[in-house]
Design a protein around this motif. Structure first.
Motif, PDB file in Angstrom:
ATOM      1  N   ILE A   2       0.841  -1.197   0.000  1.00  0.00           N
ATOM      2  CA  ILE A   2       0.000   0.000   0.000  1.00  0.00           C
ATOM      3  C   ILE A   2       0.876   1.246   0.000  1.00  0.00           C
ATOM      4  O   ILE A   2       1.899   1.321   0.687  1.00  0.00           O
ATOM      5  CB  ILE A   2      -0.951  -0.011   1.226  1.00  0.00           C
ATOM      6  N   PRO A   3       0.507   2.272  -0.795  1.00  0.00           N
ATOM      7  CA  PRO A   3       1.303   3.505  -0.801  1.00  0.00           C
ATOM      8  C   PRO A   3       1.137   4.281   0.495  1.00  0.00           C
ATOM      9  O   PRO A   3       0.193   4.054   1.269  1.00  0.00           O
ATOM     10  CB  PRO A   3       0.738   4.279  -1.998  1.00  0.00           C
ATOM     11  N   SER A   4       2.058   5.215   0.708  1.00  0.00           N
ATOM     12  CA  SER A   4       2.015   5.996   1.946  1.00  0.00           C
ATOM     13  C   SER A   4       0.797   6.914   2.007  1.00  0.00           C
ATOM     14  O   SER A   4       0.327   7.257   3.098  1.00  0.00           O
ATOM     15  CB  SER A   4       3.299   6.817   2.096  1.00  0.00           C
ATOM     16  N   VAL A   5       0.272   7.329   0.843  1.00  0.00           N
ATOM     17  CA  VAL A   5      -0.995   8.058   0.789  1.00  0.00           C
ATOM     18  C   VAL A   5      -2.098   7.045   0.493  1.00  0.00           C
ATOM     19  O   VAL A   5      -2.045   6.357  -0.529  1.00  0.00           O
ATOM     20  CB  VAL A   5      -0.968   9.152  -0.299  1.00  0.00           C
ATOM     21  N   LEU A   6      -3.074   6.929   1.380  1.00  0.00           N
ATOM     22  CA  LEU A   6      -4.143   5.946   1.223  1.00  0.00           C
ATOM     23  C   LEU A   6      -4.753   6.057  -0.174  1.00  0.00           C
ATOM     24  O   LEU A   6      -5.178   7.146  -0.587  1.00  0.00           O
ATOM     25  CB  LEU A   6      -5.230   6.173   2.285  1.00  0.00           C
TER      26      LEU A   6
END
Length: 395
Positions: A2-6
């Protein structure tokens, strides 16, 4: 991973680093004509000098104190809004979603304190959008927004858009209010006709209900009046406001009559950031500009010019576009081609539009859009339409 920005957004591959009026500059230097205005937020465009001055001036003095204390900037903005509207009182939030939460609470608390605690139901309409909180998605009721988020907050009755007979039939002893957008935004730029707005006000009067208007997207000059309901010559009991009121700074508000707000006494609602000095300083500058009759007259003049040119655009590209809809500078073009394809073609031609339901693209430009900007917008939209036509021909 998962990326650091949801990853809840399908973002366009664009990274804007600067804004000037109706223009956005991408990191690679390309200039995009912004007909979205941050989804009807940047009412005075990007980096408007009066807003920059209001924000920086306040930032040099005081950012935040909380609502434990008097906030002069909040009082000043509340006074401006009360003077310019139907309202007797204002509560400040950070967003339209928060404004929805309070509007629902306010209506229910009103009847609770009047000795009618059973009156909790709120009538809403399909195609609506009232934010993404538990109350907001329950109010709208669409599967797109509610799926997977149950159990939903009860107390909302959903009717078809424009179904006045259904409104009358849906009223029971437990009905508290009617909640409606004078112009649906996310729903595809669908204005409620003035006659229907008048009828809803009359229905509320006859049945002892509160009329709640969601003017988060259509308010603050967007339709050529300070608030869209003014065109129908009616007033609500409660109104949700956000987006344009902060001109890009996170700010929202609930405006209400003294009677509608009578249940909201000390301790019944609150917000840590709502009505902070920074936001309210900017909000004062926005209202000073947008509430000016000469400013609104210019919005109407430019809206007429833009609408006329868009009608020509639709006529020139019948395989791509179907019709122009909306009012003021809250316009939509219903597409025959897929609206996302039209939006993406706009990106390729450096013009920004916003998709909506019913296969519509929204045009929500800054209210400060110039005639030169309008001419350039049509040139770029025409190129985007030609690109879509070429794609359809080769498919």
């Amino acid at each position: 991973m998962i990326p650091s920005v949801l990853p809840t957004y399908n973002r366009a591959p664009l990274e804007f680093v600067k804004g000037e009026g109706a223009w956005l500059i991408e990191a690679d230097g390309r200039r995009f004509l912004d007909l979205g205005a941050g989804i009807a937020v940047n009412a005075l465009g990007h980096a408007h000098p009066a807003l920059v001055m209001a924000l920086t001036g306040q930032a040099q003095n005081l950012w935040h104190v909380s609502n434990l204390y008097q906030i002069p900037q909040q009082q000043a903005l509340a006074d401006k809004l009360v003077d310019a509207t139907f309202a007797d009182t204002v509560f400040f939030t950070n967003s339209g979603t928060e404004a929805c939460e309070l509007a629902v609470k306010m209506a229910r608390k009103h009847f609770h304190d009047k000795g009618q605690p059973e009156k909790v139901e709120i009538i809403t309409f399909d195609g609506s959008f009232h934010g993404r909180s538990s109350a907001g998605i329950a109010a709208a009721g669409s599967e797109k927004m509610t799926r997977g988020f149950g159990p939903l907050l009860p107390g909302f009755v959903h009717l078809s858009f424009g179904d006045l007979d259904g409104v009358t039939n849906a009223i029971t002893d437990t009905t508290a209010a009617i909640l409606i957008e004078p112009v649906q935004g996310e729903g595809g730029i669908r204005p409620v006709p003035d006659a229907e707005m008048k009828a809803l006000r009359q229905i509320c009067n006859e049945n002892g209900l509160l009329l709640i208007l969601d003017e988060v997207q259509c308010g603050v000059g967007r339709t050529g009046k300070l608030f869209a309901h003014e065109w129908a010559g009616i007033t609500p009991d409660i109104m949700m406001v956000a987006k344009g009121i902060g001109g890009g700074f996170p700010l929202g508000a609930v405006l209400a009559t003294e009677e509608a707000a009578s249940g909201m006494t000390a301790g019944t609602h609150g917000s840590t950031y709502g009505g902070n000095p920074l936001g309210c300083a900017v909000g004062c500058a926005v209202i000073d500009h947008v509430a000016d009759p000469e400013f609104l007259a210019e919005v109407n003049r430019k809206a007429g010019l833009l609408r006329q040119k868009l009608e020509g655009l639709v006529a020139d590209h019948p395989e791509v576009f179907d019709e122009v809809r909306g009012t003021g500078l809250m316009l939509g073009i219903k597409c025959k081609a897929t609206n996302i394809d039209v939006v993406n073609a706009g990106y390729d031609n450096q013009v920004i539009t916003v998709p909506a339901a019913d296969n519509v693209i929204r045009l929500l430009p800054p209210l400060t859009l110039s005639e030169d900007d309008i001419a350039e917008a049509l040139t770029r939209l025409d190129k985007a339409a030609l690109q879509v036509e070429a794609s359809l021909a080769s498919a």
